[in-house]
Design an enzyme around this catalytic site. Structure first.
Site, PDB file in Angstrom:
ATOM      1  N   ASP A 157       0.847  -1.122  -0.006  1.00 19.52           N
ATOM      2  CA  ASP A 157       0.106  -0.016   0.012  1.00 19.52           C
ATOM      3  C   ASP A 157       0.831   1.413  -0.045  1.00 19.52           C
ATOM      4  OD1 ASP A 157      -2.214  -1.523  -0.055  1.00 19.52           O
ATOM      5  OD2 ASP A 157      -2.879  -1.188   2.210  1.00 19.52           O
ATOM      6  N   GLU A 265      -9.810  -0.305   3.219  1.00 14.72           N
ATOM      7  CA  GLU A 265      -9.270   0.861   2.890  1.00 14.72           C
ATOM      8  C   GLU A 265      -7.820   0.320   2.505  1.00 14.72           C
ATOM      9  OE1 GLU A 265     -10.820   3.578   1.436  1.00 14.72           O
ATOM     10  OE2 GLU A 265     -12.450   3.679   2.849  1.00 14.72           O
ATOM     11  N   CYS A 266      -7.381   1.043   1.272  1.00 12.52           N
ATOM     12  CA  CYS A 266      -5.784   0.855   0.882  1.00 12.52           C
ATOM     13  C   CYS A 266      -4.866   1.526   1.814  1.00 12.52           C
ATOM     14  CB  CYS A 266      -5.682   1.029  -0.646  1.00 12.52           C
ATOM     15  SG  CYS A 266      -5.984   2.795  -1.088  1.00 12.52           S
ATOM     16  N   GLY A 267      -5.086   2.547   2.387  1.00 11.71           N
ATOM     17  CA  GLY A 267      -4.169   3.207   3.120  1.00 11.71           C
ATOM     18  C   GLY A 267      -4.272   4.875   2.898  1.00 11.71           C
TER      19      GLY A 267
END
Length: 302
Positions: A157, A265-267
């Site tokens: 990420d 969430e991806c970050g």
């Protein structure tokens, strides 16, 4: 005027005075205060903006926020935002450029969509940012190892999304971004505000926060907006090919992302990731060691 906006409590705001007691946009930039949202002001804005249509929210953003960009992976909501902006017939200085994070692991259908979008909206600039130092998925694997998203998803990420985003914000002097997040997407987005300020001071506006998937899809169809072909194959939220699956009837819109993982969430939209915290701690230690060495050198010289 500063290109970076931040949120501070009322007590933290310093008062900037000039000789006359006033400042104006025509004066020198050094005489102007930074833009700040107090917590009460932010809450007030959210109460007002939540009753507006997305187009009105976008108009407010354009006239109120310097350094405004749109971050997008060309999902449906981002495409609606792009189309709405295109219909406002904005002069070039007020047009909102796009930031696209090319992780090198997008579906081929997503990359084909980028070409169709730039053909339909030729006046919009797209700034594409890739992981630092690599240009292809093969180079990425050589540098970080095979399937980094499985061996170390925090690092993945960081290098594929968070660091490129931070680099884009820094190089483009981004102060505020339009996102495609909506409450109806579920997960952590269920209580989303229209306007937020993250821990780095970046203003994030979610102009379609109140819209449902059906409203977004209806707009796309009615306005003949190009969209990702994967949506016709059971996908609703589309990210990297290795972490995106079609969803079943009745599942949350983002249920196909990171299926089977405790992750939504991806970050980019998370608080500072563990990997980012690690990097920050390493930088702190490095500065501390440099200071200790400098003090030691002074003692020796004395």
């Amino acid at each position: 005027m500063s290109s970076r906006c931040s949120i501070r409590d009322v007590d933290d705001i310093s008062i900037h005075e000039t000789e006359s007691g006033y400042v104006s946009g025509s004066g020198s930039e050094s005489s102007l205060p930074e833009i700040h949202f107090t917590k009460p002001h932010l809450a007030f804005l959210n109460r007002q903006l939540q009753f507006l249509e997305p187009q009105d929210i976008l108009r407010w953003c354009i006239t109120s926020l310097p350094g405004l960009f749109q971050t997008t992976a060309f999902g449906l909501t981002g495409l609606v935002t792009l189309d709405m902006l295109s219909k406002m017939k904005l002069p070039r200085p007020q047009m909102v450029d796009l930031i696209f994070l090319d992780t090198l692991h997008h579906f081929s259908e997503t990359l084909a969509l980028v070409d169709r979008v730039t053909a339909k909206y030729p006046l919009v600039n797209v700034h594409a940012y890739k992981p630092d130092g690599v240009d292809t998925a093969e180079e990425f694997a050589q540098k970080y190892g095979e399937k980094l998203w499985e061996t170390n998803d925090e690092l993945y990420d960081w290098v594929a999304k968070v660091e490129p985003a931070q680099r884009a914000y820094r190089e483009l002097q981004v102060a505020a971004v339009l996102t495609g997040r909506r409450r109806s997407q579920g997960g952590k987005r269920g209580d989303l505000d229209v306007i937020e300020v993250d821990e780095a001071g970046l203003i994030k506006i979610n102009p379609l926060a109140n819209w449902s998937f059906q409203q977004v899809q209806g707009y796309i169809q009615e306005n003949q907006v190009p969209y990702n072909e994967l949506l016709d194959r059971g996908y609703k939220s589309i990210g990297d090919w290795h972490s995106t699956q079609p969803i079943k009837a009745g599942e949350d819109e983002r249920a196909g992302r990171w299926k089977g993982q405790q992750k939504t969430e991806c970050g980019i939209h998370n608080p500072r990731s563990k990997f980012a915290q690690y990097l920050q701690e390493q930088e702190r230690k490095k500065k501390e060691e440099a200071l200790q060495k400098a003090l030691s050198d002074l003692e020796v010289a004395a």
